[in-house]
Scaffold this active site. Structure first.
Site, PDB file in Angstrom:
ATOM      1  N   SER A   1       0.629  -1.277   0.002  1.00  0.00           N
ATOM      2  CA  SER A   1       0.012   0.205  -0.178  1.00  0.00           C
ATOM      3  C   SER A   1       0.844   1.221   0.108  1.00  0.00           C
ATOM      4  O   SER A   1       0.338   2.317  -0.609  1.00  0.00           O
ATOM      5  CB  SER A   1      -0.883  -0.135   1.201  1.00  0.00           C
ATOM      6  OG  SER A   1      -0.168  -0.120   2.238  1.00  0.00           O
TER       7      SER A   1
ATOM      8  N   HIS B   1       1.891   4.576   4.817  1.00  0.00           N
ATOM      9  CA  HIS B   1       0.996   5.299   3.596  1.00  0.00           C
ATOM     10  C   HIS B   1       1.679   6.743   3.586  1.00  0.00           C
ATOM     11  O   HIS B   1       1.872   7.199   2.596  1.00  0.00           O
ATOM     12  CB  HIS B   1      -0.417   5.478   4.137  1.00  0.00           C
ATOM     13  CG  HIS B   1      -1.041   4.024   4.089  1.00  0.00           C
ATOM     14  ND1 HIS B   1      -2.355   3.980   4.792  1.00  0.00           N
ATOM     15  CD2 HIS B   1      -0.566   2.956   3.783  1.00  0.00           C
ATOM     16  CE1 HIS B   1      -2.730   2.538   4.569  1.00  0.00           C
ATOM     17  NE2 HIS B   1      -1.504   2.037   4.031  1.00  0.00           N
TER      18      HIS B   1
END
Length: 307
Positions: free
Chosen positions: A145, A196
């Protein structure tokens, strides 16, 4: 050794396979498809147990296990984690690989995969130093991610006029990553906020120039020829990348949809075809909590740093 998932725990893999065939294997660019295949392979045949693949300051820096930087992006917690990340990779890869060209896109994926882990370590170490809470150094993250957030920054940079839908609300591409970063961790606090954020920062390093220049210089030293720069049509003209999609079945997903709308349409179609529903889990990565048995190690480290 092959992973042995629990019975009934492979629905994510089934839906991913269905999605790939609906899009069409021939319509997924080769580097994107190879990256997808690598992630699936390492889910079925992991190179290391999950707790030995995730990356943290404690394991990578304190214990000098730097191979985790290579392993962590390509291992996933479960089949749903894999499904959401790979579905996102398909849509981002279809746009960026055509725009950049296969060799440069592969180069970008490799650099982003490594740098996202390094920036993650720097951020976690910085938080530990600033707060005095050395448990930050033990937060272990895994999944693709962070790289996807970096790719989203790059894609949004070259499609500034597009709109992304976050939780159903339209958001301009230039703000989308930041809104999505916050939104994901409101609805799913178990995900890795720092991981992230690291991906976003790596993407910004590329789009703002320093990283792209460094990559171009290194590529020029290694390869004499067309690989020294990304494809010439990779410009910030603001023209939407939707016009440059590879050919695919015009009925799926509908043409003219934004990347986020395509993603959501694909997700709904896969689930509706089977009358199923996904667990309440976002399409991004996970933060693995420290092993309870490591609490004593944590106390010793806190004591050492306090002296």
């Amino acid at each position: 050794m092959m992973r042995n998932p629990r019975r009934g725990a492979n629905l994510g893999l089934v839906l991913l396979a269905s999605q790939i065939f609906q899009v069409g294997i021939d319509n997924i660019p080769p580097v994107t498809l190879a990256t997808l295949g690598l992630n699936v392979y390492l889910f079925l045949f992991p190179a290391a147990p999950l707790m030995s693949a995730c990356v943290s300051v404690q394991e990578a820096y304190w214990h000098r296990d730097w191979r985790r930087l290579l392993l962590s992006p390509f291992h996933h917690v479960d089949d749903w984690h894999l499904y959401y990340n790979m579905l996102s990779l398909i849509w981002k890869g279809k746009k960026l690989e055509q725009r950049l060209g296969g060799p440069w896109f592969a180069y970008l994926l490799g650099v982003f995969s490594l740098l996202t882990g390094l920036v993650y370590l720097l951020l976690e170490a910085g938080l530990a130093e600033l707060t005095g809470d050395w448990s930050y150094g033990m937060q272990c993250a895994v999944g693709f991610s962070g790289v996807l957030f970096g790719l989203k920054v790059v894609n949004n940079h070259y499609n500034p006029g597009d709109v992304t839908h976050v939780l159903g609300f339209p958001v301009a591409n230039r703000h989308a990553c930041w809104v999505e970063l916050v939104a994901i961790h409101i609805i799913a606090p178990g995900t890795s906020f720092v991981g992230h954020l690291a991906g976003i920062l790596v993407g910004l390093l590329y789009t703002m120039g320093p990283l792209k220049k460094a990559m171009t210089t290194c590529a020029g030293l290694v390869a004499a020829g067309g690989f020294s720069q990304p494809a010439s049509h990779f410009s910030s003209s603001g023209v939407s990348g939707r016009r440059n999609y590879p050919a695919y079945d015009s009925t799926y997903p509908p043409r003219g949809m934004s990347e986020e709308e395509q993603y959501q349409a694909a997700l709904r179609a896969s689930l509706n075809d089977r009358g199923g529903s996904a667990p309440s889990r976002p399409e991004y990565g996970f933060q693995i909590p420290p092993d309870p048995t490591s609490e004593e190690i944590r106390r010793r480290r806190l004591q050492r740093f306090a002296n």
